[in-house]
Design a protein around this motif. Structure first.
Motif, PDB file in Angstrom:
ATOM      1  N   ASP A  97     -35.427  76.270  30.462  1.00  0.00           N
ATOM      2  CA  ASP A  97     -35.122  75.589  29.203  1.00  0.00           C
ATOM      3  C   ASP A  97     -35.131  74.085  29.437  1.00  0.00           C
ATOM      4  O   ASP A  97     -34.774  73.613  30.515  1.00  0.00           O
ATOM      5  N   SER A 149     -34.826  70.249  33.361  1.00  0.00           N
ATOM      6  CA  SER A 149     -35.201  71.659  33.248  1.00  0.00           C
ATOM      7  C   SER A 149     -34.043  72.503  33.772  1.00  0.00           C
ATOM      8  O   SER A 149     -33.523  72.256  34.851  1.00  0.00           O
ATOM      9  N   ASP A 150     -33.651  73.501  32.979  1.00  0.00           N
ATOM     10  CA  ASP A 150     -32.516  74.342  33.343  1.00  0.00           C
ATOM     11  C   ASP A 150     -32.904  75.798  33.107  1.00  0.00           C
ATOM     12  O   ASP A 150     -32.904  76.259  31.962  1.00  0.00           O
ATOM     13  N   ASN A 151     -33.268  76.489  34.180  1.00  0.00           N
ATOM     14  CA  ASN A 151     -33.696  77.886  34.094  1.00  0.00           C
ATOM     15  C   ASN A 151     -34.790  78.089  33.056  1.00  0.00           C
ATOM     16  O   ASN A 151     -34.754  79.027  32.266  1.00  0.00           O
TER      17      ASN A 151
END
Length: 176
Positions: free
Chosen positions: A63, A59-61
């Protein structure tokens, strides 16, 4: 599409080893993955799907992004060339201003040595399915250890001798 990669859906009766690749649809570490690829991190993985034995997304911000998890060898290079607008005047006077909002992105020249065929295949698969345009997440080396997004636009590999490979790849930081 012809592919050098033998990727199948996860099967509970198949025994997977480190760096094996599967096509996955389902829940992975709280994220919904549809037709994504996962890479095994433990030898002898079998039975009901256990997300602790696989890697591939993070999970990246908010996304869901592909996650590059392999560790490069020493002698990798970090290039940082800030983009600057330069206006030169007479008498050697110059005005310097940052060129754009994200004007200081990192570029890594990474080397992976002493790779066996399964690890080499997994890394090449990860890079190939991004087509040089899709970004992924990677944590750089010290002192740059931070979750950042990158694209890999070019790489090359060498077969040193039987089941011993080297890979050079360039990671360029992107913001999307």
């Amino acid at each position: 599409m012809n592919s050098i990669y033998n990727v199948t859906d996860y099967n509970v009766s198949t025994v997977y080893n480190k760096n094996d690749i599967i096509n996955f649809t389902g829940t992975f570490n709280g994220m919904t993955i549809v037709g994504g690829y996962l890479y095994c991190i433990t030898d002898g993985t079998t039975g009901a799907f256990d997300s602790t034995k696989w890697i591939g997304y993070i999970s990246d911000n908010g996304d869901i992004k592909p996650y590059f998890t392999w560790t490069p060898s020493y002698q990798s290079t970090v290039n940082n060339t800030p983009k600057v607008r330069l206006l030169k005047f007479g008498d050697s006077y110059e005005s310097r201003t940052p060129d754009g909002i994200n004007n200081s992105l990192l570029s890594y020249e990474l080397k992976f040595d002493l790779l066996e065929i399964n690890e080499m295949t997994a890394i090449l698969h990860f890079l190939t399915v991004r087509y040089g345009v899709k970004s992924f997440v990677w944590f750089g080396r010290e002192p740059y250890i931070k979750q950042l997004r990158f694209v890999a636009r070019d790489w090359n590999d060498v077969e040193n001798f039987s089941n011993n490979y080297s890979l050079s790849v360039k990671f360029d930081q992107v913001v999307n």
